[in-house]
Design an enzyme around this catalytic site. Structure first.
Site, PDB file in Angstrom:
ATOM      1  N   HIS A  26      -1.490   8.499  -2.154  1.00  6.77           N
ATOM      2  CA  HIS A  26      -0.579   9.356  -2.929  1.00  6.77           C
ATOM      3  C   HIS A  26      -1.231   9.902  -4.186  1.00  6.77           C
ATOM      4  O   HIS A  26      -0.753  10.893  -4.758  1.00  6.77           O
ATOM      5  CB  HIS A  26       0.715   8.601  -3.263  1.00  6.77           C
ATOM      6  CG  HIS A  26       0.602   7.566  -4.331  1.00  6.77           C
ATOM      7  ND1 HIS A  26       0.448   6.225  -4.060  1.00  6.77           N
ATOM      8  CD2 HIS A  26       0.622   7.663  -5.679  1.00  6.77           C
ATOM      9  CE1 HIS A  26       0.405   5.550  -5.193  1.00  6.77           C
ATOM     10  NE2 HIS A  26       0.491   6.399  -6.190  1.00  6.77           N
ATOM     11  N   ASP A  52      -1.153   3.840   2.549  1.00  3.69           N
ATOM     12  CA  ASP A  52      -1.344   4.440   1.224  1.00  3.69           C
ATOM     13  C   ASP A  52      -2.752   4.192   0.684  1.00  3.69           C
ATOM     14  O   ASP A  52      -2.939   3.921  -0.501  1.00  3.69           O
ATOM     15  CB  ASP A  52      -0.301   3.919   0.235  1.00  3.69           C
ATOM     16  CG  ASP A  52      -0.182   4.800  -1.012  1.00  3.69           C
ATOM     17  OD1 ASP A  52      -0.599   5.967  -0.950  1.00  3.69           O
ATOM     18  OD2 ASP A  52       0.296   4.293  -2.039  1.00  3.69           O
ATOM     19  N   GLY A  74      -0.597   6.354 -13.396  1.00  6.05           N
ATOM     20  CA  GLY A  74      -2.016   6.485 -13.703  1.00  6.05           C
ATOM     21  C   GLY A  74      -2.805   5.262 -13.299  1.00  6.05           C
ATOM     22  O   GLY A  74      -4.023   5.327 -13.119  1.00  6.05           O
ATOM     23  N   SER A 116      -2.238   3.684 -10.454  1.00  2.06           N
ATOM     24  CA  SER A 116      -2.311   3.678  -8.992  1.00  2.06           C
ATOM     25  C   SER A 116      -3.733   3.890  -8.507  1.00  2.06           C
ATOM     26  O   SER A 116      -4.441   4.791  -8.977  1.00  2.06           O
ATOM     27  CB  SER A 116      -1.421   4.781  -8.419  1.00  2.06           C
ATOM     28  OG  SER A 116      -0.067   4.499  -8.638  1.00  2.06           O
ATOM     29  N   LEU A 156       5.388   0.796  18.236  1.00  2.00           N
ATOM     30  CA  LEU A 156       6.279   0.104  19.168  1.00  2.00           C
ATOM     31  C   LEU A 156       7.481   0.945  19.548  1.00  2.00           C
ATOM     32  O   LEU A 156       7.860   1.012  20.709  1.00  2.00           O
ATOM     33  CB  LEU A 156       6.725  -1.221  18.533  1.00  2.00           C
ATOM     34  CG  LEU A 156       7.599  -2.150  19.371  1.00  2.00           C
ATOM     35  CD1 LEU A 156       6.891  -2.537  20.677  1.00  2.00           C
ATOM     36  CD2 LEU A 156       7.946  -3.408  18.570  1.00  2.00           C
ATOM     37  N   GLY A 157       8.093   1.593  18.558  1.00  2.00           N
ATOM     38  CA  GLY A 157       9.224   2.472  18.853  1.00  2.00           C
ATOM     39  C   GLY A 157      10.572   1.800  18.755  1.00  2.00           C
ATOM     40  O   GLY A 157      11.458   2.071  19.572  1.00  2.00           O
ATOM     41  N   VAL A 158      10.739   0.924  17.769  1.00  2.00           N
ATOM     42  CA  VAL A 158      12.040   0.291  17.549  1.00  2.00           C
ATOM     43  C   VAL A 158      12.421   0.402  16.083  1.00  2.00           C
ATOM     44  O   VAL A 158      11.558   0.481  15.211  1.00  2.00           O
ATOM     45  CB  VAL A 158      12.038  -1.210  17.953  1.00  2.00           C
ATOM     46  CG1 VAL A 158      11.781  -1.368  19.442  1.00  2.00           C
ATOM     47  CG2 VAL A 158      11.026  -2.011  17.136  1.00  2.00           C
TER      48      VAL A 158
END
Length: 491
Positions: free
Chosen positions: A133, A163, A236, A238, A293-295
């Site tokens: 970010h 991230d 700052g 981060s 996984l798709g849940v």
């Protein structure tokens, strides 16, 4: 005299008792010598030197401060937004549209904005680690070294799921930090953060690890089991390193939990074990591959756990199975509770995304499931998170930084709302965040983000890279049969 004896007896008894006590204390076998007594008294009078028990961070700072860098970015924002409709010009509504659309006639005005962050050098030939970010949407990235040199950096790759970003500057012989070799950090251990809060370079703050494996719903990096600390982190900071007492990097400072925008006692860092693997994969492939996984899973409270046959809350309850996902193909169902992944117990729902995300697409995993109070095992071949986000049937990053859980619009609902194919993203859930503040509700269908039509949940994820933090974006939603715009503030 006969009248005085009763009055003297109590006093004599006291004197005799004191004499016996004094005699016992003077017993050579049990008494303390005069020099020893003086030494004991002297020691008791000395204050305890608590400072000697506190860690000395000066050597860690001196050894690593030259490898911690300041990162400044420039990006172009604005422009291309919706125009103020002609019928509202010259009316009281014109000011409203100008406020949220920007520019004299709406549409926004393109301008360059700058932001600051931190990073650290991991190789002497110029590889630098920071947060994704920090460099999101940047057209120019400049790294300032401790010797005041400013070097333009190339972005080698980013991973929004964790991230993490990797930069490269054209230099050699640079000082570097050392990654922690293990995962031995415990709650209560001292840690030291370095970075550039508010642009103040080479700042250092210290604290302790206050929790491990923390998940933060609605935030970028939902695939990360964060280290929670009480180290003071501010805008700052981060991308800066988090050190242990051995002077090794144990995490990347990434987020704060705040209602004011500044530090309020909680900060979060990406653990070294995950960050190091991500950096290695970016170096090798230019991208990071995560299993999918798709849940949709939710936490179990005590009452819900008991109603489903568990002795205590543990595991992750499957609330939703995405159509055509690996989970659907493996036969997972809504109401199943995932108790373990490849034999590794799942303590809470937030543990599941990191466990799945660190595996490569195509990996076979064995899930231990509780279904109708019966334990069963299911083998699932994981899909690709990147493909799922971009595909029409994929699942967007849950909530990103907006606080929304998005999903593709089901065909039946698309027909009911008379929507064309490959359009819209359904709001499945809302968590505290900008979307809720803007008035977006579960069941809304997002059709436009700014002036861009939303084709699927992945569209919004991509558009976030182009928007300035703090900007307001007009979002067109369909609520039942009503169309309305809401101003959404980008965190």
């Amino acid at each position: 005299m006969s009248f005085q004896i009763p009055r003297l007896l109590p006093g004599l008894a006291v004197l005799l008792s004191l004499s016996l006590v004094a005699t016992a204390c003077a017993d050579p076998a049990t008494s303390t010598s005069e020099p020893e007594a003086q030494e004991a008294a002297s020691t008791a009078e000395k204050p305890v030197d608590n400072a000697s028990r506190l860690p000395d961070f000066t050597q860690i700072i001196q050894a690593n401060q030259k490898a911690v860098v300041n990162i400044s970015t420039t990006r172009e924002v604005g422009g291309g937004g919706p125009q103020i409709p002609e019928r509202f010009k010259g009316t009281p509504f014109e000011r409203f549209f100008r406020r949220f659309f920007g520019g004299p006639d709406g549409g926004g005005q393109k301008r360059e904005v700058s932001s600051l962050g931190s990073g650290f050098i991991v190789s002497s030939d110029g590889h630098i680690v920071t947060n994704a970010h920090v460099v999101k949407g940047a057209s120019e990235i400049v790294v300032q070294l401790s010797d005041r040199r400013q070097l333009e950096a190339e972005l080698l790759g980013t991973d929004r799921a964790t991230d993490v970003a990797l930069l490269k500057v054209d230099a050699s012989g640079l000082p570097t930090v050392a990654w922690s070799s293990g995962d031995k950090l415990e709650v209560g251990d001292w840690v030291l953060a370095m970075g550039s809060p508010f642009g103040f370079e080479q700042s250092a703050t210290a604290g302790i690890v206050s929790a491990k494996g923390r998940s933060i719903p609605g935030k970028a990096g939902s695939y990360v089991p964060f280290l929670q600390t009480d180290v003071a982190i501010n805008p700052g900071s981060s991308g800066g390193p988090l050190f242990n007492l051995a002077g090794e990097v144990v995490g990347i400072n990434a987020q704060i939990y705040s209602r004011s925008g500044g530090y309020m006692g909680l900060s979060f860092a990406i653990p070294t074990r995950m960050a190091r693997d991500v950096v290695a994969e970016i170096k090798e492939h230019g991208e990071v591959r995560h299993g999918y996984l798709g849940v949709g899973v939710q936490r179990l409270n005590r009452e819900l756990a008991q109603s489903m046959g568990l002795d205590k809350p543990r595991g992750g309850l499957i609330a939703d199975v995405k159509p055509d996902s690996p989970a659907a193909e493996a036969g997972l169902q809504s109401g199943d509770i995932i108790l373990a992944v490849d034999g590794e117990p799942v303590a809470k729902a937030g543990d599941i995304p990191p466990k799945i995300g660190r595996l490569d697409p195509g990996t076979e995993v064995t899930l231990t499931i509780l279904r109708s109070e019966e334990r069963i095992e299911k083998t699932v071949t994981l899909g690709s998170l990147a493909e799922a986000r971009g595909g029409a049937n994929g699942e967007a990053e849950p909530a990103t930084a907006l606080g929304m859980q998005l999903a593709p619009v089901p065909d039946q609902l698309r027909q009911q709302r008379s929507l064309p194919e490959q359009s819209g993203a359904l709001v499945k859930g809302i968590e505290p965040g900008p979307a809720r503040d803007a008035g977006i509700r579960p069941g809304d269908i997002i059709l436009k983000f700014g002036d861009v039509r939303v084709k699927n949940p992945g569209t919004i994820d991509k558009l976030l890279d182009r928007v300035e933090e703090g900007a307001r974006v007009p979002v067109l939603v369909q609520r039942k049969q009503q169309m309305l715009y809401v101003p959404l503030r980008i965190p």
